[in-house]
Scaffold this active site. Structure first.
Site, short mmCIF file in Angstrom:
data_model
loop_
_atom_site.label_atom_id
_atom_site.label_comp_id
_atom_site.label_asym_id
_atom_site.label_seq_id
_atom_site.Cartn_x
_atom_site.Cartn_y
_atom_site.Cartn_z
N TYR A 165 1.10 9.58 -9.61
CA TYR A 165 1.64 10.93 -9.40
C TYR A 165 3.04 11.11 -9.97
O TYR A 165 3.65 12.16 -9.78
CB TYR A 165 1.65 11.25 -7.89
N PHE A 207 3.47 5.87 -13.47
CA PHE A 207 2.01 5.95 -13.34
C PHE A 207 1.68 6.89 -12.18
O PHE A 207 2.58 7.42 -11.52
CB PHE A 207 1.40 4.56 -13.12
N ASP A 244 0.86 -1.18 0.00
CA ASP A 244 0.00 0.00 0.00
C ASP A 244 0.90 1.23 0.00
O ASP A 244 1.87 1.30 0.76
CB ASP A 244 -0.96 0.03 1.19
#
Ligand code: ITT
Length: 189
Positions: free
Chosen positions: A151, A149, A69
């Protein structure tokens, strides 16, 4: 070769992690273990969400697995978008809308310091461990580059003058939050 499930639906993440892990590991995708639904990310922190995703896969498959995450934490925005990085502007995963919102929120702000943080939860033989990787940097005033990809077109890592999206995959992996977290993962595998 060791088989391990990587609990992600993000093809970019899969490619990055594959490149860092190398050929000692066979990464098994969620599709390959018949998990096609979105795993609910209901945690309040990156640590909780990484754990939720890994535990979900372990409870469904009983296989060794890990989940990543990741959040972008912007100092002038009190750590936002953070755990909500995927759902910053919309219900989810609209990278262009997220980047537009980030630029809007930072308009006129001189402090553009930010960092990416990745937490990986590994479950091996039923036992869970966590590692993390961080990269410090700043948010550019406009998008640049078309690699990576999320930000990446806005994130300039410390010590560089180009965004992650302007780097090759190898250059990003060598210094990125995910590259560092996976290096820490390899140490405990
Ligand atoms: P999974 O949960 O299926 O792994 P996801 O895209 O939802 O994929 P995260 O919740 O970890 O993954 O990521 C949150 C968001 O943060 C992601 O949608 C991107 O917008 C951004 N992000 C994550 N890693 C990034 C990276 O390396 N570079 C740029 N943006 C990134």
């Amino acid at each position: 070769m060791k088989r391990i499930v990587f609990a992600t639906n993000n093809a970019h993440k899969l490619a990055e992690v594959k490149a860092v892990l190398g050929s000692d590991y066979e990464l098994v995708t969620l599709k390959e273990v018949d998990i096609t639904e979105d795993i609910p990310e209901t945690g309040a922190t990156l640590d909780e969400n990484a754990s939720i995703k890994a535990q979900y896969v372990y409870s469904r498959t009983g296989l060794d697995c890990f989940a990543d995450d990741t959040g972008l934490e912007v100092e002038a925005l009190d750590g936002a978008p953070g755990v909500r990085s995927a759902r910053y502007a919309t219900d989810g995963h609209d990278f262009a809308a997220n980047n537009r919102k980030l630029l809007r929120e930072l308009e006129g702000k001189t402090n553009r310091k930010a960092r990416f943080r990745t937490v990986i939860s590994l479950i091996r033989n039923g036992v869970e461990q966590q590692v993390e990787g961080i990269v410090e940097g700043r948010i550019a005033t406009q998008e640049a580059g078309c690699g990576g990809f999320g930000y990446d077109p806005l994130f300039v890592p410390e010590g560089k003058d180009v965004t992650f999206a302007e780097m090759s995959a190898e250059e990003k992996n060598a210094i990125s939050h995910r590259g560092r977290a996976v290096a820490a993962l390899v140490k405990i595998l």
